[in-house]
Design a protein around this motif. Structure first.
Motif, short mmCIF file in Angstrom:
data_model
loop_
_atom_site.label_atom_id
_atom_site.label_comp_id
_atom_site.label_asym_id
_atom_site.label_seq_id
_atom_site.Cartn_x
_atom_site.Cartn_y
_atom_site.Cartn_z
N THR A 44 0.81 -1.06 0.02
CA THR A 44 0.08 0.08 -0.15
C THR A 44 0.94 1.18 -0.15
O THR A 44 1.86 1.31 0.67
N PRO A 45 0.45 2.27 -0.76
CA PRO A 45 1.61 3.38 -0.98
C PRO A 45 1.09 4.39 0.19
O PRO A 45 1.60 5.58 0.23
N VAL A 46 -0.05 4.16 0.85
CA VAL A 46 -0.59 5.14 1.93
C VAL A 46 -0.57 4.19 3.20
O VAL A 46 -0.98 2.91 3.32
N SER A 47 -0.11 5.01 4.20
CA SER A 47 0.01 4.40 5.63
C SER A 47 -1.65 4.52 6.39
O SER A 47 -2.21 5.54 6.45
N PHE A 252 -6.09 22.29 13.14
CA PHE A 252 -6.37 21.28 12.27
C PHE A 252 -5.19 21.24 10.99
O PHE A 252 -4.84 22.41 10.56
N GLY A 253 -4.73 20.06 10.78
CA GLY A 253 -3.53 20.01 9.67
C GLY A 253 -3.61 18.70 9.09
O GLY A 253 -2.46 18.12 8.80
N ASP A 254 -5.07 18.02 8.72
CA ASP A 254 -4.93 16.87 7.90
C ASP A 254 -4.84 17.32 6.51
O ASP A 254 -4.79 18.49 6.48
N SER A 255 -5.28 16.44 5.76
CA SER A 255 -5.24 16.63 4.33
C SER A 255 -6.55 17.56 3.99
O SER A 255 -6.78 18.07 2.56
N ARG A 315 4.66 14.47 11.52
CA ARG A 315 3.59 13.91 11.18
C ARG A 315 2.52 14.90 12.10
O ARG A 315 2.55 14.92 13.27
N TYR A 316 1.19 14.92 11.35
CA TYR A 316 0.12 15.57 12.08
C TYR A 316 -0.37 14.61 13.01
O TYR A 316 -0.55 14.93 14.05
N GLU A 317 -0.66 13.32 12.60
CA GLU A 317 -1.12 12.13 13.59
C GLU A 317 -0.07 10.91 13.45
O GLU A 317 0.47 10.70 12.12
N PRO A 318 0.14 10.35 14.37
CA PRO A 318 1.14 9.28 14.49
C PRO A 318 0.66 8.06 13.34
O PRO A 318 1.53 7.59 12.46
N TRP A 319 -0.52 8.02 13.10
CA TRP A 319 -0.96 6.81 12.27
C TRP A 319 -1.08 7.26 10.77
O TRP A 319 -1.60 6.48 9.96
N SER A 320 -1.09 8.57 10.43
CA SER A 320 -1.04 8.89 9.11
C SER A 320 0.34 9.43 8.40
O SER A 320 0.78 10.31 9.11
N ASP A 321 0.54 8.98 7.37
CA ASP A 321 1.91 9.51 6.60
C ASP A 321 1.54 10.85 5.71
O ASP A 321 2.37 11.37 4.93
N ALA A 348 8.92 7.91 12.46
CA ALA A 348 8.41 7.00 11.09
C ALA A 348 9.03 7.79 9.90
O ALA A 348 8.88 7.27 8.93
N MET A 349 10.22 8.76 10.30
CA MET A 349 10.75 9.28 8.99
C MET A 349 12.19 9.09 8.98
O MET A 349 12.80 9.29 10.07
N ASP A 350 12.73 8.86 7.74
CA ASP A 350 14.20 8.90 7.85
C ASP A 350 14.99 10.03 7.56
O ASP A 350 14.18 11.04 7.36
N ALA A 351 16.33 10.23 7.56
CA ALA A 351 16.88 11.64 7.60
C ALA A 351 16.50 12.12 6.07
O ALA A 351 16.29 13.30 5.92
N ASP A 352 16.61 11.43 5.08
CA ASP A 352 16.21 11.92 3.81
C ASP A 352 14.87 12.37 3.69
O ASP A 352 14.93 13.57 3.17
N GLU A 353 14.00 11.69 4.25
CA GLU A 353 12.60 12.27 4.18
C GLU A 353 12.42 13.59 4.79
O GLU A 353 11.95 14.76 4.48
N LEU A 354 12.97 13.66 6.05
CA LEU A 354 13.01 14.82 7.02
C LEU A 354 13.86 16.00 6.52
O LEU A 354 13.38 17.02 6.40
N GLY A 355 15.06 15.56 5.63
CA GLY A 355 15.66 16.57 5.04
C GLY A 355 15.01 17.35 3.93
O GLY A 355 15.04 18.33 3.76
#
Ligand code: NAD
Length: 449
Positions: A44-47, A252-255, A315-321, A348-355
């Motif tokens: 799945t491409p979405v968490s 609020f900061g969801d999509s 993340r805005y919420e732990p369970w959503s990417d 939930a994010m590696d250095a590349d994603e955070l960067g």
């Protein structure tokens, strides 16, 4: 039924998996090659909780597959019904960008034999009328059927929705929707497509109003003689109000809520209609993202420019990417503009994603590295790793006198009381009096829509 679901984002993947589980033969259509590859390989491409497992099961049964192209698949195996779940992101002026919807519908209009078509994407009132004026052949086979799922409980929300809103011009289409969704026990509101479109915007506007209301209450309660947690506990225990979406924080900061509230306000303005309440909800929310910066300005004064800040959670919420409107995207640049440096950690994010997300900030591999030598801490996500950490140990990593700004009002009072740090939050909870559940024992729900 033979079903196509066009657009495999959060809504589309969830819908495709749920409909296949129900017994339909489903093809998920996705034009993004990377996303399509992930899906065809069974990832799945979405968490979303439970989605990976259900996706694997649906693929095993052979009732679910994925394809890049609606037209070519229809030629070999015609679809009886096509669901459109493509994105409606905000345009530069805040209106809903309908280009994905228009393109998808243009493809459906060319299909022979003509399937039924169900638009689920969130669109401004009047959109279906305009679209069907361009594709009159589809009008009698068309429904606008908004999706109300929450990220974090998307599969359950799809399978057992609180209601189905069916906007149709021809009654037989409602029967098709009944066949599609099976034996749902929830109420159905059968109406016109335009009213159904408004229903979705009105629902999200109300949820956003609850969040901005709770944040305004937090501002009113930011003195030691007032306890915001208890105020919201008591307010939410009224069954006419309820606890959902009443937790103060960074707004609020969801999509969905940020884009849908703005799009509704723009839609109203384009018709010369005033939305003073909605505008206030949006304004309160925009200002709320400055909570961390403004609190640090107050606490650290001129020292802020010489201080390093550790941001815990992106993340805005732990369970959503879904990072599209996460408050961290506003908060980190605000801090970078005023401090000596910002470190960001998110489990939930590696250095590349955070960067990539936060240029100029330093990605950190763990909590302690993020805190080491920092003068201030900003908690932006209610990660268990942050909440359940031993703060008496973490506090020793910080440069004294340290300030912790809890942007999610999620830290546990017993872990902070008595530590050599200043704790600040939305509504200025006192550490020894803060709670993380409502009076009836229900944990604070995190806002999402
Ligand atoms: N995300 C949510 O929680 C949620 C909840 C309720 C409603 N909605 C609404 O549902 C809609 C979809 O939301 P989302 O978050 O799933 O969107 P998304 O942007 O995450 O995904 C849309 C997908 O559609 C694909 N796509 C676009 N045009 C296509 C085409 N012609 N053919 C094939 N694929 C195509 C894109 O590549 C993308 O993968 C939006 O209108 C949104 O407002 C979203």
């Amino acid at each position: 039924m033979r079903v196509a679901v066009v657009g495999q984002g959060y809504v589309g993947v969830t819908g495709a998996v749920a409909l296949a589980r129900q017994g339909h033969h489903v093809t998920g259509i996705e034009k993004d090659p990377a996303r399509l590859r992930s899906l065809t390989e069974g990832r799945t491409p979405v968490s979303e909780p439970g989605l990976q497992q259900e996706l694997s099961l649906a693929l095993e049964t052979g009732r679910l597959r994925f394809a890049p192209d609606l037209t070519r698949t229809h030629v070999t195996e015609p679809f009886e019904i096509v669901l459109i779940t493509v994105g409606t992101p905000p345009a530069d002026d805040g209106t809903a960008d309908l280009s994905q919807v228009k393109a998808a519908l243009a493809e459906v209009a060319e299909l022979l034999p003509a399937p039924h078509v169900v638009l689920k994407s969130t669109v401004p009132p009047g959109t279906s009328e305009r679209l069907m004026a361009q594709h009159p052949r589809l009008r009698e086979r068309y429904a606008y059927n908004p999706e109300f799922l929450n990220q974090g409980s998307a599969l359950d929300d799809w399978t057992t929705p609180s209601r189905v809103v069916a906007g149709v011009w021809a009654q037989p289409v409602t029967e098709v929707l009944h066949t599609l969704y099976g034996a749902l026990t929830c109420p159905w509101v059968v109406t016109t497509p335009t009213t159904a479109e408004m229903t979705k915007y009105a629902s999200n506007a109300f949820l956003a109003t609850k969040i901005s209301f709770s944040n305004e209450c937090a501002r009113l309660c930011a003195t030691p003689d007032l306890n915001i947690d208890q105020v919201m506990q008591a307010v939410g225990l009224d069954p006419r109000i309820g606890h959902a979406f009443l937790q103060p924080g960074l707004g609020f900061g969801d999509s969905c809520l940020p884009k849908d509230t703005t799009a509704l306000a723009r839609w109203a303005a384009s018709r010369g209609l005033a939305t003073p309440l909605l505008n206030a909800v949006i304004d309160v929310n925009r200002d709320q993202a400055a909570l961390v910066r403004d609190t640090l300005r107050q606490e650290l004064g001129a020292d802020l420019a010489r201080s390093e800040v550790a941001v815990l959670g992106a993340r805005y919420e732990p369970w959503s990417d879904d990072m599209r409107a996460a408050p961290s995207r506003a908060v980190v640049p605000q801090l970078l503009a005023e401090t000596a440096g910002v470190r960001v950690w998110d489990p939930a994010m590696d250095a590349d994603e955070l960067g990539r997300l936060f240029p100029g900030a330093r990605p950190c591999p763990d909590l302690r590295t993020a805190l080491r030598g920092a003068r201030a801490v900003a908690v932006l996500t209610e990660w268990p790793e942050t909440i359940e950490a031993d703060w008496s140990v973490l506090a020793t990593e910080l440069a004294a006198p340290a300030v912790v700004v809890d942007g999610k009002n999620c830290l546990l009072p017993e872990r902070l009381a008595g530590l050599p740090l200043t704790y600040r939050s939305a509504g200025n909870r006192l550490p020894e009096r803060a709670t993380t559940s409502f009076g009836d024992g229900t944990p604070y729900p995190a806002p999402s829509a």
